[in-house]
Design a protein around this motif. Structure first.
Motif, PDB file in Angstrom:
ATOM      1  N   ILE A 167       0.837  -1.202   0.000  1.00 27.75           N
ATOM      2  CA  ILE A 167       0.000   0.000   0.000  1.00 27.75           C
ATOM      3  C   ILE A 167       0.871   1.252   0.000  1.00 27.75           C
ATOM      4  N   ILE A 168       1.935   1.243   0.797  1.00 24.14           N
ATOM      5  CA  ILE A 168       2.862   2.369   0.816  1.00 24.14           C
ATOM      6  C   ILE A 168       3.468   2.588  -0.569  1.00 24.14           C
ATOM      7  N   ALA A 169       3.877   1.494  -1.219  1.00 26.44           N
ATOM      8  CA  ALA A 169       4.476   1.601  -2.552  1.00 26.44           C
ATOM      9  C   ALA A 169       3.490   2.190  -3.555  1.00 26.44           C
ATOM     10  N   ILE A 170       2.241   1.775  -3.471  1.00 26.65           N
ATOM     11  CA  ILE A 170       1.216   2.297  -4.384  1.00 26.65           C
ATOM     12  C   ILE A 170       1.026   3.799  -4.161  1.00 26.65           C
ATOM     13  N   VAL A 171       0.939   4.218  -2.899  1.00 23.54           N
ATOM     14  CA  VAL A 171       0.760   5.638  -2.596  1.00 23.54           C
ATOM     15  C   VAL A 171       1.927   6.457  -3.149  1.00 23.54           C
ATOM     16  N   LEU A 172       3.152   6.000  -2.915  1.00 18.83           N
ATOM     17  CA  LEU A 172       4.324   6.757  -3.355  1.00 18.83           C
ATOM     18  C   LEU A 172       4.458   6.772  -4.871  1.00 18.83           C
ATOM     19  N   GLU A 173       3.977   5.739  -5.522  1.00 13.66           N
ATOM     20  CA  GLU A 173       4.008   5.700  -6.984  1.00 13.66           C
ATOM     21  C   GLU A 173       2.934   6.615  -7.573  1.00 13.66           C
ATOM     22  N   GLU A 174       1.729   6.520  -7.051  1.00 17.19           N
ATOM     23  CA  GLU A 174       0.610   7.248  -7.655  1.00 17.19           C
ATOM     24  C   GLU A 174       0.556   8.717  -7.271  1.00 17.19           C
ATOM     25  N   ILE A 175       1.266   9.097  -6.210  1.00 19.73           N
ATOM     26  CA  ILE A 175       1.252  10.513  -5.821  1.00 19.73           C
ATOM     27  C   ILE A 175       2.199  11.335  -6.685  1.00 19.73           C
ATOM     28  N   GLU A 176       3.148  10.683  -7.337  1.00 16.90           N
ATOM     29  CA  GLU A 176       4.182  11.418  -8.075  1.00 16.90           C
ATOM     30  C   GLU A 176       3.614  12.435  -9.072  1.00 16.90           C
ATOM     31  N   PRO A 177       2.652  12.077  -9.931  1.00 19.90           N
ATOM     32  CA  PRO A 177       2.142  13.081 -10.871  1.00 19.90           C
ATOM     33  C   PRO A 177       1.359  14.215 -10.210  1.00 19.90           C
ATOM     34  N   LEU A 178       0.983  14.037  -8.945  1.00 20.74           N
ATOM     35  CA  LEU A 178       0.267  15.089  -8.222  1.00 20.74           C
ATOM     36  C   LEU A 178       1.217  16.115  -7.618  1.00 20.74           C
ATOM     37  N   VAL A 179       2.499  15.760  -7.529  1.00 23.58           N
ATOM     38  CA  VAL A 179       3.504  16.652  -6.939  1.00 23.58           C
ATOM     39  C   VAL A 179       3.941  17.640  -8.019  1.00 23.58           C
ATOM     40  N   LYS A 180       3.230  18.757  -8.103  1.00 19.72           N
ATOM     41  CA  LYS A 180       3.494  19.736  -9.150  1.00 19.72           C
ATOM     42  C   LYS A 180       3.205  21.138  -8.628  1.00 19.72           C
ATOM     43  N   ALA A 181       3.720  22.112  -9.327  1.00 22.02           N
ATOM     44  CA  ALA A 181       3.589  23.507  -8.905  1.00 22.02           C
ATOM     45  C   ALA A 181       2.118  23.894  -8.772  1.00 22.02           C
ATOM     46  N   GLY A 182       1.811  24.627  -7.693  1.00 24.05           N
ATOM     47  CA  GLY A 182       0.463  25.117  -7.444  1.00 24.05           C
ATOM     48  C   GLY A 182      -0.378  24.217  -6.577  1.00 24.05           C
ATOM     49  N   VAL A 183       0.061  22.971  -6.363  1.00 26.97           N
ATOM     50  CA  VAL A 183      -0.670  22.041  -5.500  1.00 26.97           C
ATOM     51  C   VAL A 183      -0.274  22.297  -4.052  1.00 26.97           C
ATOM     52  N   SER A 184      -1.234  22.281  -3.148  1.00 21.33           N
ATOM     53  CA  SER A 184      -0.915  22.461  -1.732  1.00 21.33           C
ATOM     54  C   SER A 184      -0.521  21.132  -1.107  1.00 21.33           C
ATOM     55  N   THR A 185       0.300  21.211  -0.083  1.00 20.41           N
ATOM     56  CA  THR A 185       0.670  19.991   0.631  1.00 20.41           C
ATOM     57  C   THR A 185      -0.550  19.367   1.308  1.00 20.41           C
ATOM     58  N   TRP A 186      -1.549  20.195   1.632  1.00 22.39           N
ATOM     59  CA  TRP A 186      -2.796  19.689   2.209  1.00 22.39           C
ATOM     60  C   TRP A 186      -3.544  18.813   1.207  1.00 22.39           C
ATOM     61  N   GLU A 187      -3.565  19.227  -0.066  1.00 22.27           N
ATOM     62  CA  GLU A 187      -4.217  18.424  -1.099  1.00 22.27           C
ATOM     63  C   GLU A 187      -3.556  17.060  -1.235  1.00 22.27           C
ATOM     64  N   LEU A 188      -2.235  17.036  -1.191  1.00 24.71           N
ATOM     65  CA  LEU A 188      -1.520  15.758  -1.259  1.00 24.71           C
ATOM     66  C   LEU A 188      -1.917  14.871  -0.080  1.00 24.71           C
ATOM     67  N   ASP A 189      -2.023  15.489   1.083  1.00 22.96           N
ATOM     68  CA  ASP A 189      -2.368  14.729   2.277  1.00 22.96           C
ATOM     69  C   ASP A 189      -3.777  14.155   2.196  1.00 22.96           C
ATOM     70  N   GLU A 190      -4.724  14.960   1.747  1.00 22.16           N
ATOM     71  CA  GLU A 190      -6.100  14.476   1.622  1.00 22.16           C
ATOM     72  C   GLU A 190      -6.185  13.317   0.637  1.00 22.16           C
ATOM     73  N   TRP A 191      -5.478  13.446  -0.478  1.00 20.71           N
ATOM     74  CA  TRP A 191      -5.473  12.366  -1.475  1.00 20.71           C
ATOM     75  C   TRP A 191      -4.905  11.079  -0.866  1.00 20.71           C
ATOM     76  N   ALA A 192      -3.788  11.207  -0.132  1.00 18.96           N
ATOM     77  CA  ALA A 192      -3.129  10.029   0.425  1.00 18.96           C
ATOM     78  C   ALA A 192      -4.002   9.328   1.456  1.00 18.96           C
ATOM     79  N   GLU A 193      -4.684  10.098   2.303  1.00 14.59           N
ATOM     80  CA  GLU A 193      -5.540   9.464   3.305  1.00 14.59           C
ATOM     81  C   GLU A 193      -6.673   8.683   2.640  1.00 14.59           C
ATOM     82  N   LYS A 194      -7.295   9.286   1.632  1.00 11.78           N
ATOM     83  CA  LYS A 194      -8.371   8.584   0.927  1.00 11.78           C
ATOM     84  C   LYS A 194      -7.847   7.321   0.252  1.00 11.78           C
ATOM     85  N   LYS A 195      -6.669   7.404  -0.331  1.00  9.97           N
ATOM     86  CA  LYS A 195      -6.096   6.245  -1.023  1.00  9.97           C
ATOM     87  C   LYS A 195      -5.810   5.116  -0.047  1.00  9.97           C
ATOM     88  N   ILE A 196      -5.198   5.430   1.067  1.00  7.73           N
ATOM     89  CA  ILE A 196      -4.871   4.408   2.065  1.00  7.73           C
ATOM     90  C   ILE A 196      -6.139   3.723   2.565  1.00  7.73           C
TER      91      ILE A 196
END
Length: 269
Positions: A37-66
């Motif tokens: 599950i950790i590997a999937i999160v770290l793989e699928e979050i990569e395209p979301l790590v881009k300019a203009g995205v908040s760290t909060w958005e990344l966190d919300e996405w990760a919690e839902k994914k887990i």
């Protein structure tokens, strides 16, 4: 997420000779599942790590994914004071434990360490990667590459019968020629039913051989390096650790199992 500072190895009832809990085949299967599950999160979050995205958005996405994969976020509520979010998102000079915030937006040229943990059927998964936001300069790219290479060399250096010290020696052999600082105040750790089990895993050579590694041990190996000094400080939020000289920092982490055939990376999708 890391142990901080240096402590004496404490004996574990499961394995008094080596002081490190030994996992049964059934336990290893559970750890494979949580770390996948950790590997999937770290793989699928990569395209979301881009300019203009908040760290909060990344966190919300990760919690839902887990949660969608049947696990619970591990870091949320962990420690004292309780860590408030699912991810640690650490930007540029932040080494580890950066707290996601609505107002913190990623910018072109940033480098971003994402550390995530989860619990599935009572067993922990833990892993981290450092990502580039858009186009970064060569110094930042080389720092990320070197940290990843140090992790890969550390994993290759160990297996049944090897000493824990081999991890630190492998990291040093990779990082020292680049003149980067190896963070000393934070360490890797054993992992299983608890996020932090014996042993502490240093990324620099302390001069101690450490215990012999045996089949069934599970370790979170995580080099943390800086473009400048190894020295760090903790911010007023009591979590975020930054380089003392404000130099860039990178962090990579795998959870691995010692097997009869060598070393198995569990945080692999």
């Amino acid at each position: 997420m890391h142990w901080v500072g240096r402590v004496v190895f404490a004996a574990a009832a499961e394995d008094p000779q080596t002081m490190i809990p030994i996992k049964t085949p059934a336990e290893l299967q559970k750890m494979r599942a949580s770390n996948r599950i950790i590997a999937i999160v770290l793989e699928e979050i990569e395209p979301l790590v881009k300019a203009g995205v908040s760290t909060w958005e990344l966190d919300e996405w990760a919690e839902k994914k887990i949660r969608s994969l049947g696990a619970e976020p591990g870091f949320k509520g962990y420690g004292f004071p309780p860590f408030p979010t699912t991810l640690c998102v650490s930007i540029n000079e932040e080494v580890v434990h950066g707290i996601p915030r609505r107002e913190r937006l990623l910018q072109e040229g940033d480098i971003v360490g994402v550390d995530v943990g989860c619990v599935l059927e009572g067993y922990w998964g833990d892993g981290a990667r450092t990502y580039a936001v858009g186009k970064v300069d060569e110094q930042a790219s080389e720092l990320i590459r070197t940290c990843k290479a140090a992790l890969d060399e550390a994993v290759k250096s160990i297996g049944p019968g090897s000493r824990l010290r081999e991890i630190a020696l492998a990291v040093e052999r990779t990082v020292a020629p680049k003149k980067y600082g190896i963070i000393r105040d934070l360490t890797g750790h054993g992992i299983g039913r608890h996020l932090h089990e014996d042993p502490q895993i240093f990324n620099y050579d302390t001069g101690e051989k450490g215990p012999k590694l045996r089949e069934g041990m599970t370790l979170a190996i995580e080099p943390m390096i800086a473009a400048g000094s190894w020295q760090v400080r903790t911010l007023e939020d009591r979590w975020t650790v930054v380089t003392a000289d404000s130099s860039l920092s990178a962090h990579w982490e795998y959870t691995v199992a010692i097997t009869a055939g060598g070393t198995e990376v569990l945080t692999r999708a």
